[in-house]
Write a protein that holds these residues in place. Structure first.
Motif, PDB file in Angstrom:
ATOM      1  N   SER A 136      -0.782   4.909   0.418  1.00  0.00           N
ATOM      2  CA  SER A 136      -2.076   4.573   1.133  1.00  0.00           C
ATOM      3  C   SER A 136      -1.836   4.383   2.804  1.00  0.00           C
ATOM      4  O   SER A 136      -1.090   3.468   2.908  1.00  0.00           O
ATOM      5  N   ALA A 137      -2.485   5.154   3.213  1.00  0.00           N
ATOM      6  CA  ALA A 137      -2.225   4.975   4.897  1.00  0.00           C
ATOM      7  C   ALA A 137      -3.247   5.187   5.501  1.00  0.00           C
ATOM      8  O   ALA A 137      -4.278   6.237   5.361  1.00  0.00           O
ATOM      9  N   SER A 138      -3.567   4.527   6.675  1.00  0.00           N
ATOM     10  CA  SER A 138      -4.728   4.758   7.667  1.00  0.00           C
ATOM     11  C   SER A 138      -4.111   5.553   8.911  1.00  0.00           C
ATOM     12  O   SER A 138      -3.628   4.695   9.561  1.00  0.00           O
ATOM     13  N   THR A 139      -4.608   6.450   9.649  1.00  0.00           N
ATOM     14  CA  THR A 139      -4.362   7.117  10.705  1.00  0.00           C
ATOM     15  C   THR A 139      -5.431   6.686  11.670  1.00  0.00           C
ATOM     16  O   THR A 139      -6.632   6.916  11.693  1.00  0.00           O
ATOM     17  N   ILE A 140      -5.153   6.113  12.981  1.00  0.00           N
ATOM     18  CA  ILE A 140      -5.792   5.914  14.068  1.00  0.00           C
ATOM     19  C   ILE A 140      -5.395   6.837  15.245  1.00  0.00           C
ATOM     20  O   ILE A 140      -4.441   6.335  15.732  1.00  0.00           O
TER      21      ILE A 140
ATOM     22  N   ILE B 262       0.535   1.618   7.005  1.00  0.00           N
ATOM     23  CA  ILE B 262       0.805   1.791   5.732  1.00  0.00           C
ATOM     24  C   ILE B 262       0.488   0.651   4.844  1.00  0.00           C
ATOM     25  O   ILE B 262       0.984  -0.535   5.408  1.00  0.00           O
ATOM     26  N   LYS B 263      -0.179   0.701   3.681  1.00  0.00           N
ATOM     27  CA  LYS B 263      -0.901  -0.241   3.227  1.00  0.00           C
ATOM     28  C   LYS B 263      -0.141  -0.577   1.713  1.00  0.00           C
ATOM     29  O   LYS B 263      -0.039  -1.518   1.095  1.00  0.00           O
ATOM     30  N   ASP B 264       0.537   0.521   1.287  1.00  0.00           N
ATOM     31  CA  ASP B 264       1.069   0.348  -0.157  1.00  0.00           C
ATOM     32  C   ASP B 264       2.565   0.464  -0.201  1.00  0.00           C
ATOM     33  O   ASP B 264       2.982   0.403   0.770  1.00  0.00           O
ATOM     34  N   ALA B 265       3.162   0.406  -1.393  1.00  0.00           N
ATOM     35  CA  ALA B 265       4.521   0.318  -1.392  1.00  0.00           C
ATOM     36  C   ALA B 265       5.110   1.658  -1.148  1.00  0.00           C
ATOM     37  O   ALA B 265       6.408   1.888  -0.846  1.00  0.00           O
ATOM     38  N   ALA B 266       4.360   2.773  -1.391  1.00  0.00           N
ATOM     39  CA  ALA B 266       5.082   4.220  -1.429  1.00  0.00           C
ATOM     40  C   ALA B 266       6.095   4.230  -0.006  1.00  0.00           C
ATOM     41  O   ALA B 266       7.154   4.814  -0.244  1.00  0.00           O
ATOM     42  N   ALA B 267       5.635   4.075   0.896  1.00  0.00           N
ATOM     43  CA  ALA B 267       6.451   4.506   2.143  1.00  0.00           C
ATOM     44  C   ALA B 267       6.856   2.982   2.780  1.00  0.00           C
ATOM     45  O   ALA B 267       7.920   3.026   3.526  1.00  0.00           O
ATOM     46  N   ALA B 268       6.132   1.781   2.541  1.00  0.00           N
ATOM     47  CA  ALA B 268       6.329   0.560   2.826  1.00  0.00           C
ATOM     48  C   ALA B 268       8.074   0.149   2.367  1.00  0.00           C
ATOM     49  O   ALA B 268       8.784  -0.464   2.954  1.00  0.00           O
ATOM     50  N   SER B 269       8.361   0.689   1.196  1.00  0.00           N
ATOM     51  CA  SER B 269       9.568   0.047   0.567  1.00  0.00           C
ATOM     52  C   SER B 269      10.581   0.681   1.088  1.00  0.00           C
ATOM     53  O   SER B 269      11.455   0.011   1.058  1.00  0.00           O
TER      54      SER B 269
ATOM     55  N   LYS C 124      -7.579  15.050  -4.282  1.00  0.00           N
ATOM     56  CA  LYS C 124      -6.135  14.717  -4.802  1.00  0.00           C
ATOM     57  C   LYS C 124      -6.427  13.171  -5.356  1.00  0.00           C
ATOM     58  O   LYS C 124      -7.147  12.469  -5.041  1.00  0.00           O
ATOM     59  N   LEU C 125      -5.503  13.275  -6.316  1.00  0.00           N
ATOM     60  CA  LEU C 125      -5.507  11.761  -6.850  1.00  0.00           C
ATOM     61  C   LEU C 125      -4.125  11.339  -6.465  1.00  0.00           C
ATOM     62  O   LEU C 125      -3.147  11.977  -6.598  1.00  0.00           O
ATOM     63  N   ARG C 126      -3.839  10.031  -6.458  1.00  0.00           N
ATOM     64  CA  ARG C 126      -2.391   9.370  -5.816  1.00  0.00           C
ATOM     65  C   ARG C 126      -2.284   8.246  -6.719  1.00  0.00           C
ATOM     66  O   ARG C 126      -3.279   7.330  -6.878  1.00  0.00           O
ATOM     67  N   VAL C 127      -1.185   7.969  -6.952  1.00  0.00           N
ATOM     68  CA  VAL C 127      -0.779   6.701  -7.769  1.00  0.00           C
ATOM     69  C   VAL C 127       0.577   6.289  -7.095  1.00  0.00           C
ATOM     70  O   VAL C 127       1.330   6.918  -7.119  1.00  0.00           O
ATOM     71  N   SER C 128       0.620   4.841  -6.643  1.00  0.00           N
ATOM     72  CA  SER C 128       2.032   4.499  -6.257  1.00  0.00           C
ATOM     73  C   SER C 128       2.243   3.063  -6.664  1.00  0.00           C
ATOM     74  O   SER C 128       1.387   2.181  -6.988  1.00  0.00           O
ATOM     75  N   TYR C 129       3.288   2.907  -6.930  1.00  0.00           N
ATOM     76  CA  TYR C 129       3.921   1.369  -7.379  1.00  0.00           C
ATOM     77  C   TYR C 129       5.218   0.886  -6.838  1.00  0.00           C
ATOM     78  O   TYR C 129       6.087   2.026  -6.724  1.00  0.00           O
ATOM     79  N   GLY C 130       5.248  -0.112  -6.218  1.00  0.00           N
ATOM     80  CA  GLY C 130       6.733  -0.662  -5.693  1.00  0.00           C
ATOM     81  C   GLY C 130       6.920  -2.025  -5.443  1.00  0.00           C
ATOM     82  O   GLY C 130       5.913  -2.619  -5.850  1.00  0.00           O
ATOM     83  N   VAL C 131       8.058  -2.271  -4.989  1.00  0.00           N
ATOM     84  CA  VAL C 131       8.013  -3.711  -4.524  1.00  0.00           C
ATOM     85  C   VAL C 131       8.835  -3.554  -3.207  1.00  0.00           C
ATOM     86  O   VAL C 131       9.709  -2.683  -2.812  1.00  0.00           O
ATOM     87  N   ASN C 132       8.315  -4.466  -2.422  1.00  0.00           N
ATOM     88  CA  ASN C 132       9.088  -4.814  -1.420  1.00  0.00           C
ATOM     89  C   ASN C 132       9.212  -6.319  -0.984  1.00  0.00           C
ATOM     90  O   ASN C 132       8.644  -7.036  -1.737  1.00  0.00           O
TER      91      ASN C 132
ATOM     92  N   THR D 181       3.303  -3.750  -5.459  1.00  0.00           N
ATOM     93  CA  THR D 181       1.840  -3.458  -5.185  1.00  0.00           C
ATOM     94  C   THR D 181       1.721  -1.765  -5.899  1.00  0.00           C
ATOM     95  O   THR D 181       2.616  -1.048  -5.920  1.00  0.00           O
ATOM     96  N   ALA D 182       0.618  -2.106  -6.465  1.00  0.00           N
ATOM     97  CA  ALA D 182       0.049  -0.781  -6.994  1.00  0.00           C
ATOM     98  C   ALA D 182      -1.105  -0.354  -6.387  1.00  0.00           C
ATOM     99  O   ALA D 182      -2.113  -1.091  -5.744  1.00  0.00           O
ATOM    100  N   ASN D 183      -1.074   1.040  -6.163  1.00  0.00           N
ATOM    101  CA  ASN D 183      -2.195   1.739  -5.326  1.00  0.00           C
ATOM    102  C   ASN D 183      -2.623   2.898  -6.172  1.00  0.00           C
ATOM    103  O   ASN D 183      -1.961   3.687  -6.747  1.00  0.00           O
TER     104      ASN D 183
END
Lengths: 1102, 482
Positions: free
Chosen positions: A209-213, A306-313, A730-738, A781-783
């Motif tokens: 999950s990411a928002s680009t400005i 970046i709001k979820d764990a996928a890249a943040a981790s 598209k469907l997206r799912v992510s889970y992770g720990v930071n 975080t689950a997204n």
């Protein structure tokens, strides 16, 4: 600065000379008999680590040949191998493209070509770089888009490159052709890519999950701070602030508050490097100094959250609160592009702020309050009441000799700002650059408040040869902040104008000296303090990144990035002996320096390969070290000969000298792998191991990971029929720990301070109880995301997330009998869950009229799951932390209205009956009312709406921001709601008391305001102080007018634009005493509120 | 081949990056702190650890201001200069169990912790024969402050001994440095006196030297004797109180301490370490409490928080030749409708009010303690002797004759010791009423605070909410009615 700059440049050129290699310079030896041309090429590729690219349909590689060559050039090799029938080009990345030579024209026959380049609106483009790589020939188009280039051969490939446009390649087929090229805008070029320090992601292939400005839409917004650009532009991002002072540090929360005692701030990453963020003020002001104010927002190309764990981790132990990736601008090949931009404007409070009664109105109000006192409190007759009031009014509300004073006029002003920026960017064959200089000056609404910034940036990239690329991003910035007293300081302009001073207080005495006999403030005359005292914060920052990338082959790359972020934060302050604060010391000057130094060195190996046609693999391993040091030195001196000469060295009594250094380190191993099949199925995983110096050696390694997957269902066969409507989905799912580290660098140790002292003797004193078991705080975080595009016009993105923080770092209260009040431990758990919706719509897209709309909505629910395991609630002032409720929840007695007969406040008792229900009996005795937990400052919904309209030469855009469901706490009420008791009558009286209770039978929300009242609303914290923060606001608005190209091109200007821009232009709010954008904890006192800024500007490109 | 060398070089560089920074690279230690376990290993460490206690005492939350003014603003000599001043809630007895401050609970326990750290380590500190006396003196100081801190908690949070014979809850007796998991309960006032305060003081008196120093600002044998006499007085053990006070007077005199004279009274106050100060807390410009300190609170151009009550000023001012009048001043502010303020000058200093030392013990109190104990023991001769030493010193034209009453001793004590942290304790332990009369008092003084005595639960502070929340055992021992 120049020294540093040249150093970096020199390093680049030295490196370039050492490493310069090019396939064109290689020497080839071949000894092959009866082999196919293809085999020979493959062999040469392997031996020399180069790649040939050719189309088997046009180039015959299956001929069998015998070739013997010794150390020949590439040209000779190709010429011999293909008997002169084939020529070649070498691309940027070293790829050698074989092209069929036109046999009718000998290869050394030079030709001239010419043509014209325009955009898809037919507007000629000047400064387009037109070049041929092989012959190293190039030129730029002129102002009419026309170019000529000579010395080429027929069959040459000509490239056309221009910033923001997709490049094009045209092959020359004849002599003196007229080439007409139309370049297409490459709008998706930047927003499509999420640039991290650990490789880049294509957004279309991103499962997190990411928002680009993009900075494009925000470039005209008059703001010192990058963080404020995030507001209303990305769902799930909440930006608040303690103060509207220029340069003040904002509070940014991504998807709620997930930590109690550790940081809740996101990690900031600039050009791939994690940087210092937050407040680096050492003046001690409430407002603080945002280190991000050192960055010129116009140097930012895009911001990705970046709001979820996928890249943040990937960022491991610092990414639990999200990551804000900032990418600065870079040059593109082509003629130098110059941009000059200047704007100027004014600021004022964005909203009403605590208006109070002035002059005669106030005197009359107090007069009536004296009459009420006599009648209702002392039981006097009306006639006696008048006598009483007449006798007393002049001691409390006398008209000063100089006439009624309006302190706002004395202590506040209209803010002003000016801004100048100049940038140049461009590039040549192997070199691109972006360089800018900027100067900004903002004056705050209080005298003394202000911020100026000088900044310079140089971003360069150099292709040393086909396998080595070098680059550097250099920032130098200097900000100078004059800090006005903010908050509840006696001489703070806002505290005094809104509370402590009175219109009956003259500013000066008739003899011209300052009035030091203020009715309520005594000798503390804020005008004197403003005139004589100062508080200044200066930050000088040099943030430099150098990197090198080595390409082993098309699949494997190694990149190493070294950066050093160095800031000096210097505070100087002066307390003048002519002001109340400086009398005792006869003047006091102090200075302090913080020296911040963060080194990050990161290296990674990236492998990208496509297997078969449809299996794409992207894997990375990396290693990173980070070393952060902070060094502090402060000193102050008292007793000055002459207050005009107040440099610290002129003091005669040194009153303090102090200093310490602290340090922390982080060491990380990083890995990630992403795979996709045909752009339909995506899988990703990342793993990172972090070691931190802030934890015990046995507990210092923490591992953080994530898994993610995405499915482009719109490309499935079964979706075929719908695809005309849902063009992409598209469907997206992510889970992770930071994780999050303890704020304290040494919390795990049992430590004794060795800096205690008494009577000039050194002393030691135990300062910290050990907790060897201290661990990382973990975020799970689950997204879940769903994206769809409707007929390529409307993009909808929906997200659901659940972020649970466990092992919360908490300063757990201990029995004070231990000599300590708390120790840091990992206990407790909190959850943030919510949904976000983004809709981008391309409503109209015509040649000279376009209109786009984007909407974002965010809802977050914060809930404490576990406190320390024993307690289920911790009361903290007028707030409570209770299991099951949001982290910030108000806790106070409940206001039950004003008794119409007596004018006294009433409260609900809220005692519990045997079933545990609250009993709502009414009492006038506040001590009989029980506090209850109710309402939270967290809004239920945050929303942003942006519309952008372009019509011919006019552009217009605006952003609305809104929050619903949050509550603020008016903490000034504990000072200002005196009800007439105590000092009430000699302070400012808030305007809302106009509606206070006057006589029996009055139904009103405001209690009786009686001179010398026997009760006051300022002492019991009660729910009348809670106010809705619901509001809708025009956050940004820009209106621009461009000069027609036909005019500007005549004077050599590509583009000239005048614009008007506004920040916080208009607000509609549910409560009208103060600004609805309140600090994160909801508490509003007397800090500088948000400002409204109006700007006019000019933007020229040439 | 060349280019491969460069690639190898760069990879080698990266390898160096990886190898150079291992697990040990992450061992980072603070530069201004050391591991507690090794902090007291030598005589000089022990010296420094004792200095650490004095540093703690300087805090404005303890003797730097709050403990020093607590009993004055809750009494009838001094008051808050307005309803929003720092001491206003103490003055108005306006606290609730929810919002009562924790300083006077927390700060003494901090001192106790530091003292216990020293006492646990000091017997293992290696010393030679010449150093034994120094070591004993340090141990005596640590014991003294452990006793003082317990005494302060006991008198602020526990009822006067005489009210219930020491049966109410006082401090928790803490004799070692606990980990955060230990949650001690409170002991009774009697236990505090008998099991810790008195034995610790006696031991400390035996260990400490009694030499008068003119520079150090440290507690010594005679200061400890003075406190012990006061402790006995609070406990109602008048014979011991008289004996300790007399031993303090005679002992201090042999160590060349002496009462200030009438002529030297003002200089005595303004000169550091003058003849009768047994212990004064030093404030240097480099090491001071700052604006929150008692000096700045009592300064009309400072925070202007604490003034004399009008009623007490009238008493003091009734004898214009009383030397102690020199320690008061009318504010220098221009007269306004609002203020008629008289300020105390015991915490000023010629240069800077922020640097004024705070006198904690001085010999005059020993005379007053002796006089009070003698009255209670009906030893009128001694009462006259000790009382007149103070009365005549203040005004050589005056003296007391006939039978001395307790009221007379308390009146003299008030005039001599105002602003030094005694008044409310002196009234309450003698079961007297604190009466706030006169025109200077706040208009919003609650009725119960106009006239308050030991039957009102508010005369002791509630155990702070912070402690109650963290320590379930003490939650059950909250002071009655809070």
């Amino acid at each position: 600065m120049p020294g540093r700059f040249y150093l970096v440049l020199c390093m680049i050129f030295v490196w370039a000379n050492i490493f310069a290699q090019d396939p064109a310079n290689l020497r080839f030896s071949v000894n092959e008999k009866n082999t196919t041309v293809k085999r020979i090429l493959e062999k040469v590729e392997k031996e020399n680590k180069i790649r040939f690219f050719y189309d088997e349909r046009t180039i015959d590689v299956n001929t069998v040949k015998s070739v013997i060559l010794n150390k020949v050039s590439l040209k000779e090799f190709i010429s011999t191998l293909f008997e002169g029938k084939v020529s070649f080009t070498i691309s940027e990345n070293g790829l050698i493209t074989l092209v069929k030579a036109n046999i009718s024209t000998p290869s050394d026959n030079k030709i001239i070509i010419g043509g014209k380049v325009s955009d898809n609106n037919g507007v000629p483009l000047s400064g387009v770089y037109v070049y041929n790589k092989e012959e190293k020939l190039g030129t730029y188009t002129d102002n009419s888009g026309v170019f000529t280039l000579s010395g080429l051969t027929v069959g040459s490939l000509i490239r056309f490159e221009f910033i923001g446009m997709k490049s094009q390649v045209v092959q020359v087929t004849q002599n003196n052709p007229k080439i007409t090229v139309t370049l297409e805008e490459d709008a998706l070029l930047l927003e499509d890519i999420i640039i991290t320090g650990y490789g880049n992601f294509k957004k279309s292939a991103y499962a997190g999950s990411a928002s680009t400005i993009k900075s494009e839409g925000l470039k005209d917004v008059p703001s010192m701070s990058i963080s404020s650009m995030l507001q209303a532009n990305a769902p799930g991002v909440q930006v608040t602030g303690n103060s509207g002072q220029p340069g003040a540090a904002p509070t940014v929360r991504i998807r709620g508050v997930g930590s109690f005692n550790a940081s809740n701030s996101p990690l900031y990453v600039i050009d791939g490097v994690p940087v210092l963020s937050g407040d680096i003020s050492n003046t001690g002001s409430d407002a603080g100094t945002d280190i991000m104010a050192t960055i010129n927002p116009n140097d930012i190309e895009n911001i990705t959250v970046i709001k979820d764990a996928a890249a943040a981790s990937l960022y491991g132990s610092r990414a639990a609160n999200g990551v804000i990736l900032l990418t600065t601008k870079s040059g593109k090949k082509g003629k130098a592009q110059f941009n000059f931009k200047s704007d100027f404007g004014v600021s004022d409070f964005a909203y009403r702020f605590r208006p109070s009664m002035q002059g005669e109105e106030r005197r009359e109000f107090i007069y009536q309050a004296m009459i009420r006192r006599a009648i209702y409190q002392d039981n006097k007759s009306e006639a006696d009441a008048k006598i009483y009031a007449d006798a007393n009014i002049n001691t409390v509300a006398p008209k000063p000799w100089s006439g009624w004073t309006n302190w706002e006029d004395v202590l506040l002003r209209d803010g002003a700002h000016q801004n100048y920026e100049f940038s140049v960017s461009g590039g040549a064959d192997k070199f691109t650059y972006y360089s800018s200089l900027g100067y900004t000056n903002q004056q705050g609404v209080q005298y003394q408040q202000g911020l100026s910034r000088k900044s310079g940036r140089l971003n360069v990239k150099y292709d040393a040869n086909n396998w080595l690329q070098l680059g550097a991003n250099v920032l130098f910035s200097d900000i100078n902040q004059n800090v006005g007293y903010d908050g509840m300081e006696y001489t703070s302009p806002l505290y005094s104008t809104k509370h402590k001073l009175s219109p009956s207080d003259a500013v000066y005495n008739p003899d011209g000296t300052y009035n030091e006999n203020l009715l309520s403030n005594g000798a503390r005359n804020p005008k004197a303090a403003l005139d004589y005292n100062y508080d200044n914060q200066r930050v000088t920052r040099a943030f430099n990144i150098i990197y090198a990338q080595i390409r082993f082959n098309d699949e494997l790359k190694f990149k190493t990035t070294f950066s050093n972020d160095y800031s000096i934060s210097k505070a100087s302050s002066w307390t003048d002996p002519r002001t109340s604060g400086g009398v005792a010391s006869n003047g006091s000057a102090s200075k302090s320096y913080y020296d911040y130094n963060q080194m990050v060195w990161s290296s990674n190996l990236n492998y990208i390969k496509t297997f078969g046609k449809s299996h794409h693999l992207d894997a990375l391993i990396g290693y990173e070290i980070s070393d952060y040091k902070r060094d502090y030195l402060s000193g102050s001196q008292d007793n000055f000969v002459n207050p005009e000469y107040n440099a610290i060295g002129n003091g005669t009594v040194p009153s303090s000298v102090g200093g310490y250094a602290s340090q922390n380190r982080l060491l990380s191993y990083i890995s990630k792998v992403n795979y996709d099949w045909n752009g339909i199925y995506y899988l990703g995983a990342s793993y990172r191991l972090d070691g931190s110096s802030r934890l015990h050696p046995d507990k210092r390694w923490g591992s953080f990971w994530s898994v993610s997957g995405a499915w482009r269902y719109s490309d499935e066969l079964f979706f075929k029929n719908l695809k005309t409507i849902i063009t992409d989905g598209k469907l997206r799912v992510s889970y992770g720990v930071n994780g999050t580290l303890p704020s304290s660098y040494y919390a795990y140790m049992s430590l004794t301070n060795i800096d205690a002292s008494y009577n000039n003797l050194p002393g030691i004193a135990e300062g910290n109880i050990a907790n060897n078991n201290l661990l990382w705080e973990n975020n799970y975080t689950a997204n879940f995301g769903l994206d769809l595009s409707v007929i390529d016009k409307i993009d909808v993105s929906f997200e659901y997330y659940n972020r649970t923080t466990k092992n919360l770092l908490m300063d757990l209260p201990t029995s004070l009998t231990s000599g300590f009040s708390s120790y840091t431990t990992n206990i407790g758990s909190v959850r943030n869950s919510g949904v976000e919706l983004t809709v981008n719509s391309d409503n109209i897209h015509r040649r000279d009229f376009s209109w786009t709309t984007s909407i974002n909505l965010g809802h977050n629910k914060n809930k404490i799951l576990v406190l320390d395991g024993n307690q289920t609630e911790i009361i903290s002032g007028s707030q409570i932390r209770r299991v099951g409720l949001p982290y910030y929840t108000y806790y106070m007695i409940e206001f039950a209205g004003i008794n119409p007969e007596t004018g006294k406040p009433q409260f609900y008792t809220n005692t519990k009956d045997t079933d545990g229900n609250l009993v709502k009996d009414i009492t006038e005795d506040a001590t009989k009312a029980n506090p209850i937990a109710d309402k939270s400052p967290f809004p239920y919904l945050t929303a942003g709406l942006t519309n952008t309209i372009k019509y011919k030469l006019i552009d217009f855009s605006f952003t609305l921001s809104s929050t619903l469901g949050g509550w603020s706490y008016d903490s000034a009420a504990q000072k200002s709601q005196t009800s007439g008791s105590g000092d009430g009558a000699i302070n400012q009286i808030p305007e809302y008391y106009r509606n206070s209770w006057k006589k029996p039978g009055d139904n009103t929300e405001y209690e009786a305001w009686i001179y010398g009242n026997s009760f006051k609303m300022s002492s019991p914290a009660n729910s009348r102080r809670l106010h809705t923060t619901d509001h809708i606001r025009i956050k940004n608005l820009t209106l621009g007018l461009s000069a027609p190209a036909s005019w500007s091109s005549k004077i050599g200007i590509k583009n000239a634009r005048l614009f008007f821009s506004a920040f916080n232009l208009w607000t509609l709010a549910g409560f009208n005493e103060y600004d609805p954008e309140v600090p994160i904890n909801g508490s509003v006192a007397y800090n500088t509120p948000p400002l409204r800024t109006l700007t006019f500007g000019l933007d020229i490109n040439f | 081949m060349m280019k491969n060398i460069y690639k190898i070089l760069i990879l080698a560089l990266a390898a160096i990056q990886i190898c150079a920074c291992g697990n040990d690279w992450l061992n980072v230690e603070p530069e201004n702190k050391i591991e507690t376990s090794i902090s007291i290993k030598s005589l000089s460490d022990a010296q420094a650890a004792v200095v650490g206690i004095y540093n703690q005492l300087q805090s404005y939350e303890y003797y730097g201001a709050r403990m020093t003014y607590y009993a004055d603003v809750t009494g009838d000599d001094m008051q808050s200069n307005g309803d929003t001043k720092r001491c206003a809630s103490y003055y108005r007895y306006a606290f609730t169990a929810e919002n009562a401050p924790r300083s006077l609970w927390e700060q003494p326990y901090k001192v106790i912790r530091l003292a216990n750290n020293i006492l646990a380590a000091i017997d293992k500190v290696p010393v030679n024969a010449n150093q034994t006396a120094t070591l004993n003196d340090l141990k005596g100081q640590a014991l003294f402050f452990r006793a003082l801190a317990h005494f302060d908690i006991t008198r602020v949070y526990g009822y006067p001994y005489a009210k219930d014979n020491g049966a109410s809850w006082g401090a928790s007796i803490i004799k070692e440095a606990y980990g955060p998991e230990v949650k001690p309960k409170r002991n009774t006032v009697a236990e505090c006196y008998n099991n810790l305060i008195i034995p610790d003081l006696i031991e400390s008196i035996n260990l400490m030297t009694g030499t008068k120093s003119t520079t150090t600002g440290r507690i010594n044998k005679w200061g400890a004797k003075l406190l012990l006499s006061r402790v006995y007085l609070y406990k109602g053990d008048n014979a011991n109180a008289l004996r300790e006070a007399e031993e303090c007077i005679t002992g201090a005199q042999t160590a060349s301490y002496a009462l200030w004279t009438n002529a030297g009274y003002l200089t005595g106050w303004t000169t550091p370490f003058s003849s009768e100060t047994l212990f004064e807390l030093v404030n240097l410009v480099t090491d001071r409490t700052g604006n929150e300190g008692i000096g700045y609170l009592c300064y009309d151009k400072g925070y202007d928080d604490i003034i004399l009550t009008r009623s007490f000023w009238d008493i003091l001012n009734s004898d214009v030749n009383d030397a102690r009048l020199m320690l008061t001043t009318k504010g220098t502010k221009k007269p306004t409708s609002k203020s008629y303020n008289v300020y105390i000058l015991k915490y000023t200093n010629d240069i800077d009010v922020q640097n004024a030392n705070v006198i904690i013990y001085r010999l005059s109190e020993a005379y007053l303690n002796a006089a009070e104990a003698a009255v209670k023991l009906t030893n009128n001769d001694k009462a006259l002797t000790y009382l007149n030493a103070i009365v005549t010193r203040a005004n050589p034209a005056k003296s007391v004759t006939g039978t001395v009453t307790l009221e007379r001793v308390l009146d003299e004590r008030r005039k001599e010791m105002f602003g030094e942290g005694h008044r409310a304790f002196d009234l309450l332990r003698n079961n007297k009423v604190i009466a706030r009369t006169g025109t200077s008092h706040s208009k919003v003084l609650p009725d119960y605070a106009v006239s308050i005595d030991w039957t009102n639960y508010r005369i002791v502070l509630p155990v702070p909410k912070y402690e109650v929340d963290a320590n379930a055992g003490i939650k059950a021992q909250q002071n009655p009615d809070w």
